[in-house]
Every structure is written in structure tokens, then in C-alpha cells.
Design an enzyme around this catalytic site. Structure first.
Site, PDB file in Angstrom:
ATOM      1  N   LYS A  43      26.642  43.575  32.800  1.00 56.23           N
ATOM      2  CA  LYS A  43      27.543  43.971  31.602  1.00 56.23           C
ATOM      3  C   LYS A  43      28.132  42.603  30.922  1.00 56.23           C
ATOM      4  CE  LYS A  43      31.485  44.750  30.779  1.00 56.23           C
ATOM      5  NZ  LYS A  43      32.462  43.952  29.884  1.00 56.23           N
TER       6      LYS A  43
ATOM      7  N   GLY B 181      34.795  35.685  36.045  1.00 55.36           N
ATOM      8  CA  GLY B 181      36.288  36.155  35.278  1.00 55.36           C
ATOM      9  C   GLY B 181      37.203  36.035  36.100  1.00 55.36           C
ATOM     10  N   SER B 182      38.307  36.825  35.457  1.00 59.47           N
ATOM     11  CA  SER B 182      39.585  36.538  35.889  1.00 59.47           C
ATOM     12  C   SER B 182      40.029  36.946  37.442  1.00 59.47           C
ATOM     13  CB  SER B 182      40.698  37.461  35.039  1.00 59.47           C
ATOM     14  OG  SER B 182      40.688  38.550  35.261  1.00 59.47           O
ATOM     15  N   THR B 183      40.920  36.073  37.889  1.00 60.91           N
ATOM     16  CA  THR B 183      41.334  36.414  39.348  1.00 60.91           C
ATOM     17  C   THR B 183      41.833  37.678  39.731  1.00 60.91           C
ATOM     18  OG1 THR B 183      41.789  33.960  39.969  1.00 60.91           O
ATOM     19  CG2 THR B 183      42.700  35.649  41.421  1.00 60.91           C
TER      20      THR B 183
ATOM     21  N   GLY C  52      38.898  39.984  39.607  1.00 65.86           N
ATOM     22  CA  GLY C  52      38.190  39.870  40.937  1.00 65.86           C
ATOM     23  C   GLY C  52      38.914  40.334  42.143  1.00 65.86           C
TER      24      GLY C  52
ATOM     25  N   GLU D  64      33.299  34.490  41.171  1.00 66.05           N
ATOM     26  CA  GLU D  64      33.520  33.137  40.482  1.00 66.05           C
ATOM     27  C   GLU D  64      34.892  33.323  39.344  1.00 66.05           C
ATOM     28  OE1 GLU D  64      34.431  30.431  37.847  1.00 66.05           O
ATOM     29  OE2 GLU D  64      32.388  30.586  37.147  1.00 66.05           O
TER      30      GLU D  64
ATOM     31  N   CYS E  38      36.670  27.999  33.334  1.00 71.48           N
ATOM     32  CA  CYS E  38      37.267  28.287  34.631  1.00 71.48           C
ATOM     33  C   CYS E  38      37.622  26.938  35.305  1.00 71.48           C
ATOM     34  CB  CYS E  38      36.544  29.065  35.506  1.00 71.48           C
ATOM     35  SG  CYS E  38      36.047  30.842  34.740  1.00 71.48           S
TER      36      CYS E  38
ATOM     37  N   GLU F 185      46.736  29.297  34.802  1.00 70.33           N
ATOM     38  CA  GLU F 185      45.659  29.394  34.133  1.00 70.33           C
ATOM     39  C   GLU F 185      45.879  29.659  32.796  1.00 70.33           C
ATOM     40  OE1 GLU F 185      40.807  29.619  34.549  1.00 70.33           O
ATOM     41  OE2 GLU F 185      42.102  31.428  34.851  1.00 70.33           O
TER      42      GLU F 185
END
Length: 478
Positions: free
Chosen positions: A184, A236-238, A241, A258, A292, A389
Site C-alpha cells: 500500500k 512511517g510515523s511512530t 507504528g 521503521e 526519518c 519530529e
């Protein structure tokens, strides 16, 4: 007397890439409409021009793609590694042959400068497929035991900052190890993944081995949650995740994440200043800071702060912001209006908290999403711009006196993806690097990647490794 070169425009031709008015989902080797008929538009960040209309995947489409991947897995996993390698080598060569076309496409859809897509992204994309093609018939010797087996269907969700490169990081090892894929791409950058689907057909890849499902977060969530997906890979973003980790908890799915970062770039007083400045610029302003592992925190030893900042500001004043298709451009467009809003909000908060903002004189185009390269001084660890971030071209400058203080400040973050160390002393590099809680530590350089080298983070920057021999393990039953 210093002078600034004037650059005549050097635009890359847009005619090299032919973008169709609309694209479907790529399932079982064919482009098909979404089950519910939904579509969305992908927009060029530098002009706000609509590039194409894209079919929007839903839960029914995810189920259809996973079934196609499961069916294809039987024959694909049974192929000798040497046969799978041939397909990967073909894909790598086609990517090289079409690299100029893909570079222009990525720049149009993402907003990053053409010199980055042309000279960094595309060579690395091909290199990853070449590298993992070489592993396909050597898995018995990869250090994971005799006869390691593929897992099955890999569900992969990738971000918008390196669309084609993140695809390569995910798909190449999955195919080399005998898995099939449902991927995706990000909703703001679906085009290069769809062009890759065409490359798969051009390479003669068996139907169902790779399936591409453009869509929004609900499609990604459906891929992750599907009961017949054996491996989940996410970049992607924490926040997302963490949600993925909750979704797969209690299942037998293998997961690699990651996630975000707040990398520290540490400059000691004996570092070569001009070289360090180039590394700092590359560390935070490459891809508009939408990286990142960006070196978004500059930790500079107090005794050289003034000298380094003077040199850094002088260098930032030479950066060229503008048309990403111009080969002279250093700073392209921010990927989306949503991301521009986030960057602007965090920068305004940095000013409100007392940090001192500076940007070089910069002409901002009237259309598109743009943000001038920015640095903040008088920053403390309590400032939000030093903790969160930002994912934009914004550098926070902090100081330190001793190596121990530098390490303490560098590690004072929930993230742990990357760091850089600048010094002429090899012993200091090793001593400091061993204390940094970061998955990647660069010495006297920054943002250097190689397919043979593993990449990943600690703490809230995720877990698992991609790239290198280590990147095979996540796709094998070992």
C-alpha cells in the site's frame, strides 16, 4: 571577495514521462477498478496540479489482493532461488533503463528536486534489486540455518518521502526470499508504485506475486489486520507504528517497523568546519528535511559555535529553492498541504517558546507547498522543536562542552534512528558512537546509504532491520 554564481534555468523535460488520466489497483497482474468504485486525485506539490485520478482501495480490494498473493505464493516459493533471481535482475535492469522517466515521475508526484531522484533515489532503487537478486540462491548461507523458508504473504505499507526507494527496500528482499507481496503506497505519492507494477509486467513476473493497492490509512490498516498476511513491514510515523503493533499483538505475524527520528549531528571543536557544514546541510535539508533519519538536531561544541554558525548561514544563503524539475534546485516543495501546516505550526511554537529563528532571503513560489530552509538558535532540550519530529527543513542548534554532555543530549529523546559524529579523532568517533542509542551512526558524513548495510532504529524509532543480510531475516521462517 565572495560571489554567488547565477544559474540559468536547467529544467528536466517533463515529456519523458507519460502520465495517464487515471489508474486502477494492481491485483493479480492486472489493473482493476476498486470494488466500491472510489477514486482520489494525486497532486503535484510544486504546482498543485492534478496529475491523475487513482482507484482507492478498500477492505474488499485488500482481501482480493491477499487471495491473489496467497495463490501465487505456492508456485513462487517453490521456484529455485536462481529462478527468482532472474526476475529480480530483470526488474533491476528495467529500472535502470527507465530511470530518467521514473526520476521525473517521482519529482512531479513527491516534490523533491530532480537531482535527488535522479542521482540518489533511482540508483539506490536499482541497487537494492540487484543486491537481493544476488541473495536469492544463497539463503542457505545467510547465517539463518539450513533451508530457511519464506513466510507467505507480506503486507507492506510505505510512506511518501521516498516512495520508490521504500518500495524497493520492502519488495526486493520479500521476493528474493520467496514471499509474495501486497503493498500500500502513500495516498499522496502513488504513481511510482503503479509504474513499478508496469515494470513487474514488463519483467514477466508471475501474476499475483506483487499487488499494489493505492489508498488511504484504512486500506493500510486492512492490509495489516488481514488474517492471511504473514509478515507486516511498515515505514512511517511512530503513532501509526504503535497502532500496528497493537493490531498484530497476539498473532503469529512477523513485524518490522521503521518509524520516526530526531537525529543528532554532533560537531566537535576539531572537526573540519567546511566539511561539517556540508554534512549538516545534507543531513537536514536533503529532501526538504522529510527524512526519518534527518540530522534535525545540531549539537555543536561551544568553542566553535560562532564560527560554525557563520559558515552554515553563509552556505544556506546559496541554496536554491524552486522548481523541483530544475537541475539547479536544492530545496523542492513540501509533499502536501497537510505536512506544510504541521511544519509551520511547530516552527511558530518554537518562536513562541523563545528560540531564535533564521532563514536566508528566499523567494517562495506563488503556487505549491513551500517552506524556506530554517535554523533555530538559543534552543534548549525543553523546546518542542528539539523534541518532536518536524519532518521539514528545520534545524535546531544546541551546544555542549564535553563529549559526555554531547552523548547525554543526543540520547535525550524517545527516538533512536540515526546520529552523526564530526571529529578528526578516530578514537573519539568510536568512543562516542558506542554510547549513542541510534541504529545508524555516521562519522564525518551523513545520509549515506548502501543496500549491503542494515538500517533501523531503537526505542520509538521502531525495531527490525532493512537492508543487507539482516534484511533477509524478517522475511524468513528461521
Amino acid at each position: 571577495m565572495a560571489s554567488v554564481f547565477e544559474y540559468a534555468p536547467a529544467p528536466e523535460s517533463r515529456s519523458i514521462v507519460d502520465i495517464a488520466p487515471s489508474y486502477g489497483l494492481f491485483i493479480d497482474g492486472e489493473f482493476v477498478e476498486a470494488a466500491d468504485g472510489k477514486v482520489f486525485k494525486t497532486v503535484s506539490p510544486s504546482t498543485e496540479e492534478v496529475l491523475a485520478e487513482i482507484a482507492q482501495a478498500g477492505e474488499a480490494d485488500v482481501d482480493r489482493a491477499v487471495k491473489a498473493a496467497r495463490k501465487a505464493f505456492e508456485k513462487w516459493s517453490a521456484l529455485p532461488g536462481s529462478e527468482r533471481a532472474k526476475y529480480l535482475f530483470r526488474i533491476a535492469r528495467i529500472i535502470q533503463e527507465r530511470s530518467r522517466e521514473l526520476a521525473v515521475l517521482e519529482t512531479l508526484d513527491n516534490g523533491k528536486p530532480i537531482k535527488e531522484t535522479r542521482d540518489a533515489d533511482l540508483p539506490l532503487v536499482a541497487a537494492h534489486f540487484f543486491y537481493y537478486a544476488g541473495w536469492a540462491d544463497k539463503l542457505d548461507h545467510a547465517g539463518f540455518g539450513a533451508n530457511p523458508q519464506p513466510l507467505g504473504v507480506a503486507g507492506q505499507v510505505i510512506p511518501w518521502n521516498f516512495p520508490l526507494l521504500m518500495l524497493a527496500w520492502k519488495i526486493a528482499p520479500a521476493l528474493a526470499t520467496g514471499n509474495t507481496v501486497v503493498l500500500k503506497p502513500a495516498e499522496t505519492t502513488p504513481l511510482s508504485a503503479l509504474f513499478f507494477a508496469d515494470i513487474c509486467r514488463q519483467a514477466g513476473l508471475p501474476k499475483g506475486v506483487v499487488n499494489i493497492l493505492p489508498g488511504y490509512g484504512d486500506a493500510g490498516a486492512a492490509v495489516v489486520a488481514h488474517p492471511d498476511v504473514n509478515k507486516v513491514a511498515f515505514t512511517g510515523s511512530t503513532a501509526v507504528g504503535k497502532e500496528i503493533a497493537r493490531t498484530v499483538a497476539g498473532t503469529r505475524k512477523k513485524v518490522t517497523l521503521e518509524l520516526g527520528g530526531k537525529g543528532a549531528n554532533i560537531v566537535f571543536d576539531d572537526a573540519p568546519v567546511d566539511q561539517a557544514v556540508e554534512g549538516i546541510v545534507n543531513g537536514i535539508f536533503f529532501n526538504q528535511g522529510q527524512v526519518c533519519c534527518a540530522g534535525s538536531r545540531l549539537l555543536v561544541q561551544e568553542s566553535i559555535e560562532e564560527e560554525l554558525l557563520e559558515s552554515l548561514k553563509r552556505r544556506l544563503s546559496t541554496l536554491r529553492l524552486g522548481d523541483p524539475l530544475d537541475k539547479n534546485t536544492d530545496i523542492g516543495a513540501i509533499n502536501s498541504e497537510e505536512q506544510l501546516t504541521r511544519i509551520t505550526s511547530l516552527v511558530e511554537q518554537g518562536e513562541a517558546e523563545g528560540a531564535e529563528r533564521w532563514s536566508p532571503a528566499c523567494d517562495i513560489p506563488e503556487s505549491g507547498y513551500w517552506f524556506a530552509p530554517t535554523l533555530f538558535t538559543n534552543v534548549t532540550q525543553a523546546h518542542r522543536i528539539a523534541r518532536d519530529e518536524i519532518f521539514g527543513p528545520v534545524l535546531s542548534v544546541l551546544t555542549f562542552r564535553t563529549p559526555d554532555e554531547a552523548v547525554a543530549k543526543a540520547n535525550n529523546t524517545p527516538y533512536g534512528l540515526s546520529a552523526g559524529v564530526w571529529t578528526e579523532k578516530g578514537s573519539r568517533i568510536l568512543a562516542v558512537a558506542n554510547k549513542l542509542r541510534a541504529g545508524v551512526v555516521w562519522s564525518n558524513t551523513f545520509n549515506k546509504f548502501d543496500p549491503t548495510s542494515p538500517f533501523g532504529g531503537y526505542k520509538e524509532s521502531g525495531f527490525g532491520r532493512e537492508g543487507g543480510r539482516h534484511g533477509l531475516e524478517a522475511y524468513l521462517d528461521v
